[in-house]
Design a protein around this motif. Sequence first.
Motif, PDB file in Angstrom:
ATOM      1  N   UNK B 235     -17.814  -7.942  10.594  1.00  0.00           N
ATOM      2  CA  UNK B 235     -18.161  -6.788   9.563  1.00  0.00           C
ATOM      3  C   UNK B 235     -16.719  -6.670   8.623  1.00  0.00           C
ATOM      4  N   UNK B 236     -16.937  -6.871   7.337  1.00  0.00           N
ATOM      5  CA  UNK B 236     -15.938  -6.465   6.539  1.00  0.00           C
ATOM      6  C   UNK B 236     -15.971  -4.769   5.944  1.00  0.00           C
ATOM      7  N   UNK B 237     -14.415  -4.487   5.822  1.00  0.00           N
ATOM      8  CA  UNK B 237     -14.265  -2.972   4.941  1.00  0.00           C
ATOM      9  C   UNK B 237     -14.154  -3.291   4.242  1.00  0.00           C
ATOM     10  N   UNK B 238     -14.001  -2.585   2.707  1.00  0.00           N
ATOM     11  CA  UNK B 238     -12.898  -2.078   1.881  1.00  0.00           C
ATOM     12  C   UNK B 238     -12.550  -0.357   2.361  1.00  0.00           C
ATOM     13  N   UNK B 239     -10.567  -0.464   2.434  1.00  0.00           N
ATOM     14  CA  UNK B 239     -10.263   0.634   1.598  1.00  0.00           C
ATOM     15  C   UNK B 239      -9.163   0.951   0.877  1.00  0.00           C
ATOM     16  N   UNK B 240      -9.390   1.264  -0.330  1.00  0.00           N
ATOM     17  CA  UNK B 240      -9.154   1.549  -1.676  1.00  0.00           C
ATOM     18  C   UNK B 240      -7.322   2.785  -1.566  1.00  0.00           C
ATOM     19  N   UNK B 241      -6.636   2.382  -2.685  1.00  0.00           N
ATOM     20  CA  UNK B 241      -5.228   3.006  -2.095  1.00  0.00           C
ATOM     21  C   UNK B 241      -6.277   4.592  -2.091  1.00  0.00           C
ATOM     22  N   UNK B 242      -6.960   5.383  -2.408  1.00  0.00           N
ATOM     23  CA  UNK B 242      -7.553   6.590  -2.524  1.00  0.00           C
ATOM     24  C   UNK B 242      -8.139   7.176  -1.665  1.00  0.00           C
ATOM     25  N   UNK B 243      -8.426   6.557  -0.550  1.00  0.00           N
ATOM     26  CA  UNK B 243      -9.043   6.567   0.766  1.00  0.00           C
ATOM     27  C   UNK B 243      -8.435   6.573   1.138  1.00  0.00           C
ATOM     28  N   UNK B 244      -8.437   8.858   2.157  1.00  0.00           N
ATOM     29  CA  UNK B 244      -7.234   9.490   2.784  1.00  0.00           C
ATOM     30  C   UNK B 244      -6.768   8.565   3.925  1.00  0.00           C
ATOM     31  N   UNK B 266     -14.005  -6.571  10.172  1.00  0.00           N
ATOM     32  CA  UNK B 266     -12.169  -6.864   9.439  1.00  0.00           C
ATOM     33  C   UNK B 266     -11.988  -5.909   8.068  1.00  0.00           C
ATOM     34  N   UNK B 267     -10.814  -5.660   8.228  1.00  0.00           N
ATOM     35  CA  UNK B 267     -10.292  -4.662   7.304  1.00  0.00           C
ATOM     36  C   UNK B 267      -8.863  -4.264   6.191  1.00  0.00           C
ATOM     37  N   UNK B 268      -9.532  -4.498   4.622  1.00  0.00           N
ATOM     38  CA  UNK B 268      -9.051  -5.500   3.562  1.00  0.00           C
ATOM     39  C   UNK B 268      -9.093  -4.165   2.868  1.00  0.00           C
ATOM     40  N   UNK B 269      -8.212  -4.681   1.559  1.00  0.00           N
ATOM     41  CA  UNK B 269      -8.314  -3.580   0.320  1.00  0.00           C
ATOM     42  C   UNK B 269      -6.456  -2.824   0.985  1.00  0.00           C
ATOM     43  N   UNK B 270      -5.953  -1.797  -0.559  1.00  0.00           N
ATOM     44  CA  UNK B 270      -4.892  -1.483  -0.673  1.00  0.00           C
ATOM     45  C   UNK B 270      -4.764  -0.414   0.299  1.00  0.00           C
ATOM     46  N   UNK B 271      -5.894  -0.581   1.126  1.00  0.00           N
ATOM     47  CA  UNK B 271      -5.481   1.507   1.638  1.00  0.00           C
ATOM     48  C   UNK B 271      -5.313   0.763   3.045  1.00  0.00           C
ATOM     49  N   UNK B 272      -5.393  -0.587   3.306  1.00  0.00           N
ATOM     50  CA  UNK B 272      -5.002  -1.230   5.010  1.00  0.00           C
ATOM     51  C   UNK B 272      -3.875  -2.021   4.713  1.00  0.00           C
ATOM     52  N   UNK B 273      -3.540  -2.290   3.366  1.00  0.00           N
ATOM     53  CA  UNK B 273      -2.764  -2.705   3.169  1.00  0.00           C
ATOM     54  C   UNK B 273      -0.868  -1.909   3.560  1.00  0.00           C
ATOM     55  N   UNK B 274      -1.475  -0.550   3.966  1.00  0.00           N
ATOM     56  CA  UNK B 274      -0.329   0.617   3.990  1.00  0.00           C
ATOM     57  C   UNK B 274      -0.242   0.291   5.035  1.00  0.00           C
ATOM     58  N   UNK B 276       0.444   0.518   9.058  1.00  0.00           N
ATOM     59  CA  UNK B 276       1.293  -0.868  10.020  1.00  0.00           C
ATOM     60  C   UNK B 276       0.115  -1.579  11.429  1.00  0.00           C
ATOM     61  N   UNK B 277      -0.002  -0.976  11.673  1.00  0.00           N
ATOM     62  CA  UNK B 277      -1.099  -1.862  12.742  1.00  0.00           C
ATOM     63  C   UNK B 277      -2.616  -1.710  12.670  1.00  0.00           C
ATOM     64  N   UNK B 278      -3.196  -1.986  13.305  1.00  0.00           N
ATOM     65  CA  UNK B 278      -4.462  -2.199  13.787  1.00  0.00           C
ATOM     66  C   UNK B 278      -5.986  -1.085  14.734  1.00  0.00           C
ATOM     67  N   UNK B 279      -6.290  -0.816  15.332  1.00  0.00           N
ATOM     68  CA  UNK B 279      -6.622  -1.080  16.315  1.00  0.00           C
ATOM     69  C   UNK B 279      -7.228  -2.012  17.243  1.00  0.00           C
ATOM     70  N   UNK B 280      -7.191  -2.538  18.190  1.00  0.00           N
ATOM     71  CA  UNK B 280      -7.217  -3.477  19.356  1.00  0.00           C
ATOM     72  C   UNK B 280      -8.203  -4.037  18.563  1.00  0.00           C
ATOM     73  N   UNK B 281      -8.355  -5.341  18.591  1.00  0.00           N
ATOM     74  CA  UNK B 281     -10.068  -6.193  18.553  1.00  0.00           C
ATOM     75  C   UNK B 281     -10.530  -5.963  16.637  1.00  0.00           C
ATOM     76  N   UNK B 282      -8.743  -5.164  16.071  1.00  0.00           N
ATOM     77  CA  UNK B 282      -9.738  -5.255  14.190  1.00  0.00           C
ATOM     78  C   UNK B 282      -8.870  -6.300  13.895  1.00  0.00           C
ATOM     79  N   UNK B 283      -9.030  -7.029  12.751  1.00  0.00           N
ATOM     80  CA  UNK B 283      -8.433  -7.651  11.547  1.00  0.00           C
ATOM     81  C   UNK B 283      -8.017  -6.852  10.199  1.00  0.00           C
ATOM     82  N   UNK B 284      -6.565  -6.403  10.096  1.00  0.00           N
ATOM     83  CA  UNK B 284      -6.176  -6.726   8.780  1.00  0.00           C
ATOM     84  C   UNK B 284      -5.923  -7.733   7.719  1.00  0.00           C
ATOM     85  N   UNK B 285      -6.609  -7.458   7.003  1.00  0.00           N
ATOM     86  CA  UNK B 285      -6.448  -8.568   5.667  1.00  0.00           C
ATOM     87  C   UNK B 285      -6.139  -7.765   4.411  1.00  0.00           C
TER      88      UNK B 285
END
Lengths: 302, 302
Positions: B235-244, B266-274, B276-285
């Motif tokens: 499951x790939x989600x995307x978060x933009x910068x505007x997402x809280x 998977x979590x992608x987008x500029x929002x997830x770039x900010x 510094x860690x993700x919940x265990x078992x999820x991948x930051x892209x």
Amino acid sequence: MNQPARSALSISAVERETGLSKDVLRKWETRYGFPVPMRDTQGERAYPPEQVERLRLMKRLMDAGMRPSRLVTESDAALQALTRQVPAGAATASAEMMASVTLDMLRKQDPEGMRKILQLELLRCGVERFVLDALAPMNRAVGEAWARGELNIHEEHVYTEAVQWLLRDIIAKLSDARGSPRVLLTTLPEEQHGLGILMLAALLALRGAYCISLGTQTPVQDILQAALAHNIDIVALSFSNAYPQRRILPALAELRERLPENREVWSGGAGSARLNSAPAGTHLIPELEQALKALMNWRGAR
Amino acid sequence: MNQPARSALSISAVERETGLSKDVLRKWETRYGFPVPMRDTQGERAYPPEQVERLRLMKRLMDAGMRPSRLVTESDAALQALTRQVPAGAATASAEMMASVTLDMLRKQDPEGMRKILQLELLRCGVERFVLDALAPMNRAVGEAWARGELNIHEEHVYTEAVQWLLRDIIAKLSDARGSPRVLLTTLPEEQHGLGILMLAALLALRGAYCISLGTQTPVQDILQAALAHNIDIVALSFSNAYPQRRILPALAELRERLPENREVWSGGAGSARLNSAPAGTHLIPELEQALKALMNWRGAR
DNA sequence: TCATGATTTTGTCCTGGACAATATTGGAGT
DNA sequence: ACTCCAATATTGTCCAGGACAAAATCATGA
């Protein structure tokens, strides 16, 4: 004291997931005694999944015209039963066939198959008949199936995406910058249903209009800017049933007032079909077919 | 007593048009003394257009990382000046060229020309390089130009629509139901930016994955249902910068918890770039390129 | 220079009351 | 029986202003 389960949702999460505003959720709690969420350690509402599920169901039924005071008194089973009473619209026999085949494909999780069916039907009967006779009833069928709980929302998303692909492809192929009139299509913020404007764009492009779609959820201010920048003749908005009816007229009036008089404003979609009058100078297009007549009128007036 | 002009907006209209919540609008009023709307005959807030305009500007700057207490003290002119300081990202020379040509076309109101440029570039360098080297920097350039006020929102909409059209076309051509892994792409409610998932879908489809896009704004509950129904691996989600930002981690955690363990998140987008860690078992892209590596990892693990 | 703890900033939530827009109901007149 | 209109009930949105925690920033010491 019960600790709320970790799966309980905050009030803003419930607002997101159900579309019911925070104010409404709090008001229902005091007014009807439902929902009554648990509270977390800070005293904030924590809605358990069952209540969220029931809220979804209620929202669906309310979008179909029912009122909350009636719904809260019903048992879960009775609510489920109610969803089956959502009226089915009429359509031609062939459209009914198409619709039922499509629903079947959706239920069987076969998006590819569905796309193929749509594509075939498009080739068989051409853009205009496809949009008017096949797509419109199918949209209704899918919407109603969802309201009755026969489809999950993700299945509706799959349908919407597939139709979008098809329509965008058509529009891109027909697009001609020298076309006339120049039509701007979009929806206001809060309105997410964008299929209506795509269908309209396909029909108008076929008749030689130049269509610019801004996608969904454009603030009025930006619609005005875009209309002037692109030298637009007609601004076409679409309102679904879920759009709060009381906001349609003021929005149309505002747009009408701030747009130069020689530009037209069209209002389409199931939401505008429920209106019985429109602000002076705006045209109601409750059914897609009437858009063609409106187009002829516009051309006749030049 | 001044009557509010007819063009003044209610608090919910301002919420819609600016994206600032009612709570925030009221709080700023008492906390910073801006905005101070007029009141209508029922004592309800009525925001004049100038204040709404300033609020828009502030929201743009806040999405670029600035804080409200700083912004309220600045004059209108100073705010305008600030928009010019929004930093410009780095990119390859050829991507810079592409981006500036595209911006030019947008400013000149030439969507056809822009589409042609994009199409050409796609043919020139192929899907993968096009998405990674051209589209990603262009998105950034368009977003930054908008934040600096050089583009109107409708011009950004036109860009988004054009890119969407191109990507959907690519994906449709590459789509293969027997592909693997099976990837579900979407965004959560409140997140409207859907380009990220389309770009990812194009890249993954090119490498033989089977991608299902649910479009934007899918409630978590429905993502789960869809993931099971379509037998999804990722499951790939995307978060933009505007997402809280504060909502990203809880949302990921919830999804992770309720999804079977052998499915990836998977979590992608500029929002997830900010993050510094993700919940265990999820991948930051945070960057698209890393998605390709993640795909190889997934395949290696089977 | 970097980490860590204190402080400020900021968004969201709370209660409970008011009000107007909308829908429903109950005649009155045809 | 049917339409129209007024009275009534329902329902969503708004308001004030206080509380609190998460995030951002600042200060301090290693």
